[in-house]
Enzyme design. Sequence first.
Site, PDB file in Angstrom:
ATOM      1  N   TYR A   1       0.829  -1.217   0.000  1.00  0.00           N
ATOM      2  CA  TYR A   1       0.000   0.000   0.000  1.00  0.00           C
ATOM      3  C   TYR A   1       0.859   1.262   0.000  1.00  0.00           C
ATOM      4  O   TYR A   1       0.485   2.271  -0.599  1.00  0.00           O
ATOM      5  CB  TYR A   1      -0.998  -0.049   1.160  1.00  0.00           C
TER       6      TYR A   1
ATOM      7  N   CYS B   1       0.535   6.823  16.254  1.00  0.00           N
ATOM      8  CA  CYS B   1      -0.758   7.433  15.901  1.00  0.00           C
ATOM      9  C   CYS B   1      -0.749   8.894  16.327  1.00  0.00           C
ATOM     10  O   CYS B   1      -0.406   9.189  17.481  1.00  0.00           O
ATOM     11  CB  CYS B   1      -1.897   6.699  16.608  1.00  0.00           C
TER      12      CYS B   1
ATOM     13  N   ASP C   1      -7.889   5.240  -5.036  1.00  0.00           N
ATOM     14  CA  ASP C   1      -7.075   6.399  -5.460  1.00  0.00           C
ATOM     15  C   ASP C   1      -7.861   7.687  -5.190  1.00  0.00           C
ATOM     16  O   ASP C   1      -9.047   7.637  -4.867  1.00  0.00           O
ATOM     17  CB  ASP C   1      -6.713   6.284  -6.951  1.00  0.00           C
TER      18      ASP C   1
ATOM     19  N   CYS D   1      -3.408   9.010  19.558  1.00  0.00           N
ATOM     20  CA  CYS D   1      -3.154   8.343  20.846  1.00  0.00           C
ATOM     21  C   CYS D   1      -1.670   8.047  21.073  1.00  0.00           C
ATOM     22  O   CYS D   1      -1.290   7.598  22.151  1.00  0.00           O
ATOM     23  CB  CYS D   1      -3.970   7.054  20.922  1.00  0.00           C
TER      24      CYS D   1
ATOM     25  N   SER E   1     -15.818  -4.564 -13.347  1.00  0.00           N
ATOM     26  CA  SER E   1     -16.013  -5.914 -13.912  1.00  0.00           C
ATOM     27  C   SER E   1     -17.170  -6.653 -13.261  1.00  0.00           C
ATOM     28  O   SER E   1     -17.540  -7.733 -13.702  1.00  0.00           O
ATOM     29  CB  SER E   1     -14.735  -6.724 -13.707  1.00  0.00           C
TER      30      SER E   1
ATOM     31  N   HIS F   1     -14.600   1.422  -0.489  1.00  0.00           N
ATOM     32  CA  HIS F   1     -13.530   0.468  -0.150  1.00  0.00           C
ATOM     33  C   HIS F   1     -12.316   1.154   0.470  1.00  0.00           C
ATOM     34  O   HIS F   1     -11.220   0.581   0.518  1.00  0.00           O
ATOM     35  CB  HIS F   1     -13.125  -0.341  -1.385  1.00  0.00           C
TER      36      HIS F   1
HETATM   37  C1  BV8 Z   1     -17.937  -8.172   2.466  1.00  0.00           C
HETATM   38  C2  BV8 Z   1      -9.859  -2.384  -1.683  1.00  0.00           C
HETATM   39  C3  BV8 Z   1     -19.253  -8.582   4.418  1.00  0.00           C
HETATM   40  C4  BV8 Z   1      -8.550  -3.054  -1.686  1.00  0.00           C
HETATM   41  C5  BV8 Z   1     -11.428  -4.014  -2.545  1.00  0.00           C
HETATM   42  C6  BV8 Z   1     -21.400 -12.588  -2.649  1.00  0.00           C
HETATM   43  C7  BV8 Z   1     -21.026 -13.474  -3.627  1.00  0.00           C
HETATM   44  C8  BV8 Z   1     -19.658 -13.846  -3.727  1.00  0.00           C
HETATM   45  C9  BV8 Z   1     -18.663 -13.325  -2.885  1.00  0.00           C
HETATM   46  C10 BV8 Z   1     -19.048 -12.449  -1.932  1.00  0.00           C
HETATM   47  C11 BV8 Z   1     -20.405 -12.096  -1.796  1.00  0.00           C
HETATM   48  N1  BV8 Z   1     -20.478 -11.202  -0.781  1.00  0.00           N
HETATM   49  C12 BV8 Z   1     -19.222 -11.003  -0.262  1.00  0.00           C
HETATM   50  C13 BV8 Z   1     -18.341 -11.763  -0.955  1.00  0.00           C
HETATM   51  C14 BV8 Z   1     -16.899 -11.819  -0.706  1.00  0.00           C
HETATM   52  C15 BV8 Z   1     -16.109 -10.707  -1.383  1.00  0.00           C
HETATM   53  C16 BV8 Z   1     -16.216 -10.819  -2.876  1.00  0.00           C
HETATM   54  O1  BV8 Z   1     -17.013 -10.160  -3.513  1.00  0.00           O
HETATM   55  N2  BV8 Z   1     -15.326 -11.662  -3.418  1.00  0.00           N
HETATM   56  C17 BV8 Z   1     -15.277 -11.796  -4.888  1.00  0.00           C
HETATM   57  C18 BV8 Z   1     -13.815 -11.778  -5.316  1.00  0.00           C
HETATM   58  C19 BV8 Z   1     -15.971 -13.036  -5.321  1.00  0.00           C
HETATM   59  N3  BV8 Z   1     -16.574  -9.383  -0.941  1.00  0.00           N
HETATM   60  C20 BV8 Z   1     -16.049  -8.903   0.217  1.00  0.00           C
HETATM   61  O2  BV8 Z   1     -15.248  -9.475   0.910  1.00  0.00           O
HETATM   62  C21 BV8 Z   1     -16.547  -7.521   0.626  1.00  0.00           C
HETATM   63  N4  BV8 Z   1     -16.877  -7.480   2.004  1.00  0.00           N
HETATM   64  O3  BV8 Z   1     -18.642  -8.856   1.752  1.00  0.00           O
HETATM   65  O4  BV8 Z   1     -18.141  -7.937   3.822  1.00  0.00           O
HETATM   66  C22 BV8 Z   1     -20.546  -7.858   4.128  1.00  0.00           C
HETATM   67  C23 BV8 Z   1     -20.671  -6.755   3.371  1.00  0.00           C
HETATM   68  C24 BV8 Z   1     -21.932  -6.134   3.152  1.00  0.00           C
HETATM   69  C25 BV8 Z   1     -23.017  -6.604   3.666  1.00  0.00           C
HETATM   70  C26 BV8 Z   1     -22.855  -7.739   4.442  1.00  0.00           C
HETATM   71  C27 BV8 Z   1     -21.626  -8.361   4.641  1.00  0.00           C
HETATM   72  C28 BV8 Z   1     -15.426  -6.463   0.523  1.00  0.00           C
HETATM   73  C29 BV8 Z   1     -14.924  -6.326  -0.814  1.00  0.00           C
HETATM   74  C30 BV8 Z   1     -13.950  -5.131  -0.887  1.00  0.00           C
HETATM   75  C31 BV8 Z   1     -12.521  -5.622  -1.011  1.00  0.00           C
HETATM   76  N5  BV8 Z   1     -11.627  -4.481  -1.329  1.00  0.00           N
HETATM   77  N6  BV8 Z   1     -10.638  -2.934  -2.778  1.00  0.00           N
HETATM   78  C32 BV8 Z   1      -7.582  -2.305  -2.567  1.00  0.00           C
HETATM   79  O5  BV8 Z   1      -8.008  -1.643  -3.516  1.00  0.00           O
HETATM   80  O6  BV8 Z   1      -6.411  -2.423  -2.271  1.00  0.00           O
HETATM   81  S1  BV8 Z   1     -12.230  -4.767  -3.867  1.00  0.00           S
HETATM   82  C33 BV8 Z   1     -11.379  -4.268  -5.282  1.00  0.00           C
HETATM   83  O7  BV8 Z   1     -11.640  -5.265  -6.246  1.00  0.00           O
HETATM   84  C34 BV8 Z   1     -11.853  -2.976  -5.894  1.00  0.00           C
HETATM   85  O8  BV8 Z   1     -12.168  -1.999  -4.940  1.00  0.00           O
HETATM   86  C35 BV8 Z   1     -13.053  -3.430  -6.711  1.00  0.00           C
HETATM   87  O9  BV8 Z   1     -14.181  -3.547  -5.876  1.00  0.00           O
HETATM   88  C36 BV8 Z   1     -12.622  -4.815  -7.157  1.00  0.00           C
HETATM   89  C37 BV8 Z   1     -11.970  -4.746  -8.513  1.00  0.00           C
HETATM   90  O10 BV8 Z   1     -12.975  -4.624  -9.420  1.00  0.00           O
HETATM   91  P1  BV8 Z   1     -12.971  -3.438 -10.512  1.00  0.00           P
HETATM   92  O11 BV8 Z   1     -12.768  -2.126  -9.844  1.00  0.00           O
HETATM   93  O12 BV8 Z   1     -14.184  -3.650 -11.294  1.00  0.00           O
HETATM   94  O13 BV8 Z   1     -11.638  -3.720 -11.370  1.00  0.00           O
HETATM   95  P2  BV8 Z   1     -11.341  -4.909 -12.404  1.00  0.00           P
HETATM   96  O14 BV8 Z   1      -9.912  -4.798 -12.745  1.00  0.00           O
HETATM   97  O15 BV8 Z   1     -11.891  -6.203 -11.896  1.00  0.00           O
HETATM   98  O16 BV8 Z   1     -12.221  -4.516 -13.712  1.00  0.00           O
HETATM   99  C38 BV8 Z   1     -11.923  -3.323 -14.396  1.00  0.00           C
HETATM  100  C39 BV8 Z   1     -13.055  -3.143 -15.396  1.00  0.00           C
HETATM  101  O17 BV8 Z   1     -12.847  -1.904 -16.072  1.00  0.00           O
HETATM  102  C40 BV8 Z   1     -13.125  -4.245 -16.461  1.00  0.00           C
HETATM  103  O18 BV8 Z   1     -14.485  -4.618 -16.648  1.00  0.00           O
HETATM  104  C41 BV8 Z   1     -12.574  -3.549 -17.738  1.00  0.00           C
HETATM  105  O19 BV8 Z   1     -13.262  -3.975 -18.883  1.00  0.00           O
HETATM  106  C42 BV8 Z   1     -12.925  -2.100 -17.466  1.00  0.00           C
HETATM  107  N7  BV8 Z   1     -11.972  -1.157 -18.070  1.00  0.00           N
HETATM  108  C43 BV8 Z   1     -10.624  -1.269 -18.169  1.00  0.00           C
HETATM  109  N8  BV8 Z   1     -10.115  -0.149 -18.770  1.00  0.00           N
HETATM  110  C44 BV8 Z   1     -11.190   0.674 -19.023  1.00  0.00           C
HETATM  111  C45 BV8 Z   1     -12.369   0.030 -18.562  1.00  0.00           C
HETATM  112  N9  BV8 Z   1     -13.591   0.579 -18.672  1.00  0.00           N
HETATM  113  C46 BV8 Z   1     -13.665   1.817 -19.276  1.00  0.00           C
HETATM  114  N10 BV8 Z   1     -12.563   2.497 -19.727  1.00  0.00           N
HETATM  115  C47 BV8 Z   1     -11.328   1.954 -19.635  1.00  0.00           C
HETATM  116  N11 BV8 Z   1     -10.275   2.646 -20.095  1.00  0.00           N
END
Ligand code: BV8
Length: 260
Positions: free
Chosen positions: A81, A161, A119, A164, A203, A134
Amino acid sequence: MAPRWQVGVSARAGLRAGCQRAETMAMPHHRIVILTGAGVSAESGVPTFRGPDGLWEGHRVEDVATPEAFARNPRLVQGFYDQRRAALGRVAPNAAHRALARLDAQWPGELLLVTQNVDDLHERAGSTRLIHMHGQLKSAWCTACDTRHRWEVALLDWPPCPACGTAGRMRPDIVWFGEMPHEMARIERAVMACDLFLSIGTSGNVYPAAGFVDLAARAGARTVELNLDLSMASQRFGESRLGPAGELVPAFVEDILSLC
Ligand code: BV8
C-alpha cells in the site's frame, strides 16, 4: 440536517440557473447514483485489478488485501500500500473523472458518486458528493484508538498514531476482503431511491458493489453500464455502452446536462 448530497446546493444555484427551467420541463432524471471501478482510472495509468496473469501488481489478492494477509505478513501488506500511495503522485485525473466532477457541480437534482477505487482522482478532479466504499490510500487507521488520519507517506516504519501516540497500530484505511464496506446503509438508501444508476469501469466481480444494479433495477431505475468490455453484470443492465471511459463518460454527461 439536510442529507450531505444536498450540501452546497445553494453554491451550485448560479451554475444551475439554466437547469431550474428544466425542472419545470420534467427532467427525466432527478436522483442519480454513479458506481465507478478501476476502469475509470485506467487511462490515468492506475493499473486495474487483475492483470492478464490474474495477479494484482504481482501479488495474489489474498496475499495483500485481507486481514489474514496483514496478520501473516504486515511488512508485505504495508509495503504494497505504501507503493500504491506513492504512485498517486505520478498520475492525474482523466477526462472521465473531470466529466463526473462537472456533472457533480452542475446537476440540480440529487447525485451520489460511489467509488470502489482507493485512489484520490475523483476528488482531485473536483467531485464532492463522493463515497469511497472500499477506503482510501491517503488515509491511515489507528486500530488502537479507532481514529482515521489523512496520510500521504509510508506506514512501513510503523509511525505512532497522531491521536493516541500508540506505535505499530496504524494500518491502511482500506476495506479488505471479508471486511464491511463503508457507508453501506447510506449507499443502499440512495441506490434504492435513484432513477438513474450509472456504472463505469467495473467488472462486476466483487460484492456487495456488484449487486447494486439489481437493487436499482428493482426500484425501477434506468440502469446504464459504460465499460471497455462486457462485464459479469452486463446482462443485468438496461443498457451497456462499450468503449474507453475517457470517451464515453464526457459524452454521457453532456447528454444528461443537455436535458437541463
Ligand atoms: C464483504 C480495496 C461482508 C482493496 C477491494 C457474494 C457473492 C460472492 C462473494 C461475496 C459475496 N459477498 C461477499 C463476498 C466476498 C467478497 C467478494 O465479492 N469476493 C469476490 C472476489 C468473489 N466481498 C467482500 O469481501 C466484501 N466485504 O462482503 O463484507 C458484508 C458486506 C456487506 C453486507 C454484508 C456483509 C469487501 C470487498 C472489498 C474488497 N476491497 N478494494 C484495494 O483496492 O487495495 S475490492 C477491489 O476489487 C476494488 O475496490 C473493486 O471492488 C474490485 C476490482 O474490481 P474493478 O474495480 O471492477 O476492477 P477490475 O480490474 O476487476 O475490472 C476493471 C473493469 O474496467 C473491467 O471490466 C474492464 O473492462 C474495465 N476497463 C478497463 N479499462 C477501461 C475500462 N472501462 C472503461 N474504460 C477503460 N479505459
